[in-house]
Design an enzyme around this catalytic site. Structure first.
Site, mmCIF file in Angstrom:
data_model
loop_
_atom_site.group_PDB
_atom_site.id
_atom_site.type_symbol
_atom_site.label_atom_id
_atom_site.label_comp_id
_atom_site.label_asym_id
_atom_site.label_seq_id
_atom_site.Cartn_x
_atom_site.Cartn_y
_atom_site.Cartn_z
ATOM 1 N N GLN A 27 2.881 -6.754 9.420
ATOM 2 C CA GLN A 27 3.395 -6.206 8.148
ATOM 3 C C GLN A 27 2.947 -4.881 8.130
ATOM 4 O O GLN A 27 1.833 -4.399 8.538
ATOM 5 C CB GLN A 27 3.337 -7.028 7.133
ATOM 6 N N GLU A 54 6.946 -4.443 4.635
ATOM 7 C CA GLU A 54 6.452 -5.163 3.286
ATOM 8 C C GLU A 54 5.752 -3.904 2.105
ATOM 9 O O GLU A 54 4.747 -3.855 2.014
ATOM 10 C CB GLU A 54 5.572 -6.361 3.305
ATOM 11 N N ASP A 57 -1.484 -7.536 8.632
ATOM 12 C CA ASP A 57 -0.665 -6.519 7.463
ATOM 13 C C ASP A 57 -1.475 -5.436 7.543
ATOM 14 O O ASP A 57 -2.868 -5.261 7.072
ATOM 15 C CB ASP A 57 -0.768 -7.321 6.054
ATOM 16 N N GLU A 63 -3.329 -14.541 6.390
ATOM 17 C CA GLU A 63 -3.263 -13.293 6.331
ATOM 18 C C GLU A 63 -4.482 -12.874 5.341
ATOM 19 O O GLU A 63 -4.494 -13.194 4.084
ATOM 20 C CB GLU A 63 -1.990 -12.912 5.751
HETATM 21 O O1 LIG Z 1 0.988 -9.776 -0.211
HETATM 22 C C1 LIG Z 1 0.987 -9.942 1.075
HETATM 23 O O2 LIG Z 1 0.793 -8.772 1.892
HETATM 24 C C2 LIG Z 1 1.630 -10.806 1.767
HETATM 25 O O3 LIG Z 1 2.205 -10.636 2.794
HETATM 26 C C3 LIG Z 1 1.480 -12.295 1.214
HETATM 27 O O4 LIG Z 1 2.547 -13.097 1.831
HETATM 28 C C4 LIG Z 1 1.795 -12.404 -0.235
HETATM 29 O O5 LIG Z 1 0.759 -12.176 -1.044
HETATM 30 MG MG LIG Z 2 1.248 -8.943 3.841
#
Ligand SMILES: O=C(O)C(=O)[C@H](O)CO
Ligand SMILES: [Mg+2]
Length: 262
Positions: A203, A239, A177, A142
């Protein structure tokens, strides 16, 4: 239709960690993710998952000394032995939790020799991938934005996709993400189209304040629809930091309830 996982490192933090599972299920989540399970015996977490009918969507490998600011060790040349041991630890937890996906954090490498860090990252992720493949698991990488994690080794989604090409393992996929991606890359629709087939986990959080999706500069719902269109069928980890309490902030999910009929 997106399938959502509650990130228990950010949501339901009003409660002790083990109580967050029940709260997530009561709020309608079918899956959870979190940063790290290692402070608790795997069996204890597995009990919570089965008690509440939850799927464990993802968690991270041990990250080094998190409290001291470390954010993974996969790209740190002097930590290879520790990294390899951490793969074994994470795979043991993954087996007990029935978790398919493991996020492997690269680490902060701004002050290190770039070529050495690149070589270490490549060989360590290949090692993790090959061990994970034996257990039928997927490794995700990520990219993180430089405001939240200055000096992080993987600094953009474009770099993440190039890394996937270099690592050349079918079970290493991108952790997209949308919060980080909007900050580091933008052009989200084309990014998703380019990454098609190589997205292992998604995410979501609003940019720039990392609160509830739909409250920031990116149309998160539009981005989730693009992911649907390209056939992404995995979980979307929620998240984000609730702006004013976890349950009070869950209304953004209403449009996806009852098969999207609301
Ligand atoms: O910070 C994020 O976006 C995450 O998904 C990681 O797993 C943690 O730093
Ligand atoms: Mg993340």
């Amino acid at each position: 239709m997106p399938r959502f996982a509650a990130n228990l490192s950010m949501l339901f933090t009003e409660l002790p960690f083990l109580d967050r599972f029940g709260a997530a299920a009561a709020a309608g989540f079918e899956a959870v993710e979190f940063l790290f399970p290692y402070e608790h015996p795997a069996e204890e977490i597995a009990d919570r998952l089965s008690e509440h009918g939850l799927t464990q969507a993802l968690f991270n490998l041990p990250p080094g000394d998190w409290a001291a600011g470390e954010r993974g060790i996969a790209a740190l040349p002097d930590r290879v032995e520790e990294f390899r041991a951490s793969v074994g630890t994470a795979l043991r937890y993954a087996e007990v939790l029935g978790c398919e996906k493991l996020h492997t954090m690269a680490g902060i490498t701004a002050d290190l020799d770039r070529a050495a860090a690149d070589a270490t990252y490549l060989s360590n992720v290949r090692y993790a991938a090959d061990r994970a493949a034996e257990a039928g698991r997927i490794i995700t990488v990520e990219p993180l934005n430089p405001y939240d994690v200055p000096g992080y080794h993987l600094g953009s989604m474009r770099a993440g996709l190039e890394f996937l090409d270099a690592v050349d393992r079918d079970n290493v996929l991108l952790q997209l993400d949308l919060y980080h991606a909007q900050i580091t890359d933008g052009d989200i629709t084309r990014l998703i189209e380019r990454a098609d087939g190589r997205i292992g986990h998604v995410q979501v959080a609003a940019v720039p304040h990392r609160h509830e999706p739909g409250t920031g500069e990116l149309d998160d719902h539009y981005a989730l629809a693009v992911l649907d269109r390209v056939g992404y069928a995995g979980y979307v980890g929620c998240e984000y930091h609730p702006a004013a309490g976890t349950v009070a902030g869950l209304a953004w999910l209403d449009r996806y309830r009852d098969g999207g009929q609301r």
